[in-house]
Design an enzyme around this catalytic site. Structure first.
Site, PDB file in Angstrom:
ATOM      1  N   GLU A  59      21.987  60.742 -60.093  1.00 30.11           N
ATOM      2  CA  GLU A  59      23.273  61.336 -60.426  1.00 30.11           C
ATOM      3  C   GLU A  59      23.363  62.796 -59.987  1.00 30.11           C
ATOM      4  O   GLU A  59      24.409  63.266 -59.566  1.00 30.11           O
ATOM      5  CB  GLU A  59      23.510  61.236 -61.941  1.00 30.11           C
ATOM      6  CG  GLU A  59      24.815  61.837 -62.429  1.00 30.11           C
ATOM      7  CD  GLU A  59      26.038  61.096 -61.911  1.00 30.11           C
ATOM      8  OE1 GLU A  59      27.121  61.711 -61.890  1.00 30.11           O
ATOM      9  OE2 GLU A  59      25.901  59.918 -61.524  1.00 30.11           O
ATOM     10  N   ASP A  93      27.781  71.084 -25.522  1.00 31.94           N
ATOM     11  CA  ASP A  93      28.168  70.041 -26.465  1.00 31.94           C
ATOM     12  C   ASP A  93      29.470  70.398 -27.170  1.00 31.94           C
ATOM     13  O   ASP A  93      29.824  71.571 -27.314  1.00 31.94           O
ATOM     14  CB  ASP A  93      27.089  69.856 -27.538  1.00 31.94           C
ATOM     15  CG  ASP A  93      25.930  69.019 -27.041  1.00 31.94           C
ATOM     16  OD1 ASP A  93      26.114  68.299 -26.048  1.00 31.94           O
ATOM     17  OD2 ASP A  93      24.850  69.094 -27.649  1.00 31.94           O
ATOM     18  N   PRO A 123      26.552  66.930 -52.086  1.00 33.34           N
ATOM     19  CA  PRO A 123      27.976  66.917 -51.728  1.00 33.34           C
ATOM     20  C   PRO A 123      28.717  68.160 -52.193  1.00 33.34           C
ATOM     21  O   PRO A 123      29.837  68.421 -51.745  1.00 33.34           O
ATOM     22  CB  PRO A 123      28.509  65.655 -52.426  1.00 33.34           C
ATOM     23  CG  PRO A 123      27.526  65.354 -53.502  1.00 33.34           C
ATOM     24  CD  PRO A 123      26.203  65.820 -52.990  1.00 33.34           C
ATOM     25  N   ARG A 158      17.321  69.153 -31.636  1.00 32.68           N
ATOM     26  CA  ARG A 158      17.768  69.049 -30.248  1.00 32.68           C
ATOM     27  C   ARG A 158      18.147  70.414 -29.661  1.00 32.68           C
ATOM     28  O   ARG A 158      18.278  70.551 -28.440  1.00 32.68           O
ATOM     29  CB  ARG A 158      18.942  68.072 -30.129  1.00 32.68           C
ATOM     30  CG  ARG A 158      20.206  68.549 -30.805  1.00 32.68           C
ATOM     31  CD  ARG A 158      21.244  67.431 -30.921  1.00 32.68           C
ATOM     32  NE  ARG A 158      21.540  66.843 -29.626  1.00 32.68           N
ATOM     33  CZ  ARG A 158      22.388  67.364 -28.746  1.00 32.68           C
ATOM     34  NH1 ARG A 158      22.996  68.512 -29.045  1.00 32.68           N
ATOM     35  NH2 ARG A 158      22.641  66.779 -27.605  1.00 32.68           N
TER      36      ARG A 158
END
Length: 245
Positions: A116, A169, A89, A154
């Site tokens: 963690e 897209d 993150p 893809r």
């Protein structure tokens, strides 16, 4: 493209990597996947891969030894320098531009944590990229890595039935995709826009460009600050701002 995933829960990838476009990519030999349980590289007799953080604190931290050894094992026969991607993150937020960049590589290695955090030496001396899906926290890196693998694979040549599909897209052009319609032309009194039934391809492309722009302006206006807008789109932007104000 060769893709290796290092995870403590390899069973999570079975359905994703052997279905739909991922399955097709393997059948066409556009991509190969291998998921490795890096617990197998633990030097601890109990196969422990985490430990308490120095200095104290909550949670457990992934040890460097098993991950360094696992990455060495899956990359030792690589013909090119692999990209070693840490799912975290704290990393760079993933975008379509990043997917297009990674799709040019020959070998990707994804490290999926589940505790963690990581020993800092993993970040500093093992990985080439730290990537996050967004400003939220998942239980582990597995789900995030699946999303990134899907978005990258893809883009490989001939994986999608129509190579133009990926080009048009949302986000590939810097803005969202235009609205799409299919048969029937009338459903519950709801009509398909007449221009799409006209057969006039120039007008259809003009309508799609305008609708894509307007949808982006309404839903994700911040994207327009960086998108390479055409003169017509710039004109639409000014008209939209005046109408909005």
């Amino acid at each position: 493209m060769k893709i290796d995933v290092l995870s403590l829960f390899p069973e999570m990838f079975e359905g994703v990597l052997h279905s739909s476009i991922m399955k097709k990519a393997q059948e066409q030999q556009a991509a190969s996947f291998k998921v490795t349980d890096f617990r197998d590289y633990s030097t601890n007799k109990h196969k422990k891969v985490d430990d308490y953080p120095y200095g104290g604190g909550a949670g457990m931290v992934l040890k460097p030894e098993p991950l360094f050894a696992a990455v060495e094992a899956v990359t030792k026969t690589s013909s090119s320098k692999p990209r070693v991607i840490l799912m975290c993150p704290q990393g760079e937020r993933f975008t379509q531009k990043k997917a297009e960049e990674l799709a040019k590589e020959q070998h990707l290695v994804f490290i999926c944590g589940h505790y963690e955090g990581y020993d800092e030496r993993i970040r500093e001396h093992l990985v080439t990229d730290e990537i996050s899906l967004g400003d939220f926290v998942l239980t582990g890196g597995e789900v995030a890595s699946m999303a990134i693998i899907d978005s990258v694979v893809r883009l490989l040549p001939d994986v999608l039935g129509n190579n133009q599909s990926a080009v048009h897209d949302s986000f590939s052009t810097g803005i969202l995709e235009h609205p799409q319609y299919t048969r029937p032309a009338t459903f519950n009194g709801l009509e398909v826009p007449p221009v799409l039934l006209s057969g006039n391809h120039a007008e259809i492309e003009k309508w799609r460009e305008e609708q894509a722009f307007l949808r982006t302006a309404q839903r994700r206006p911040e994207l327009l600050q960086e998108a390479p807008l055409t003169d017509h789109q710039k004109e639409l932007y000014q008209q939209w701002i005046q109408k909005r104000d």
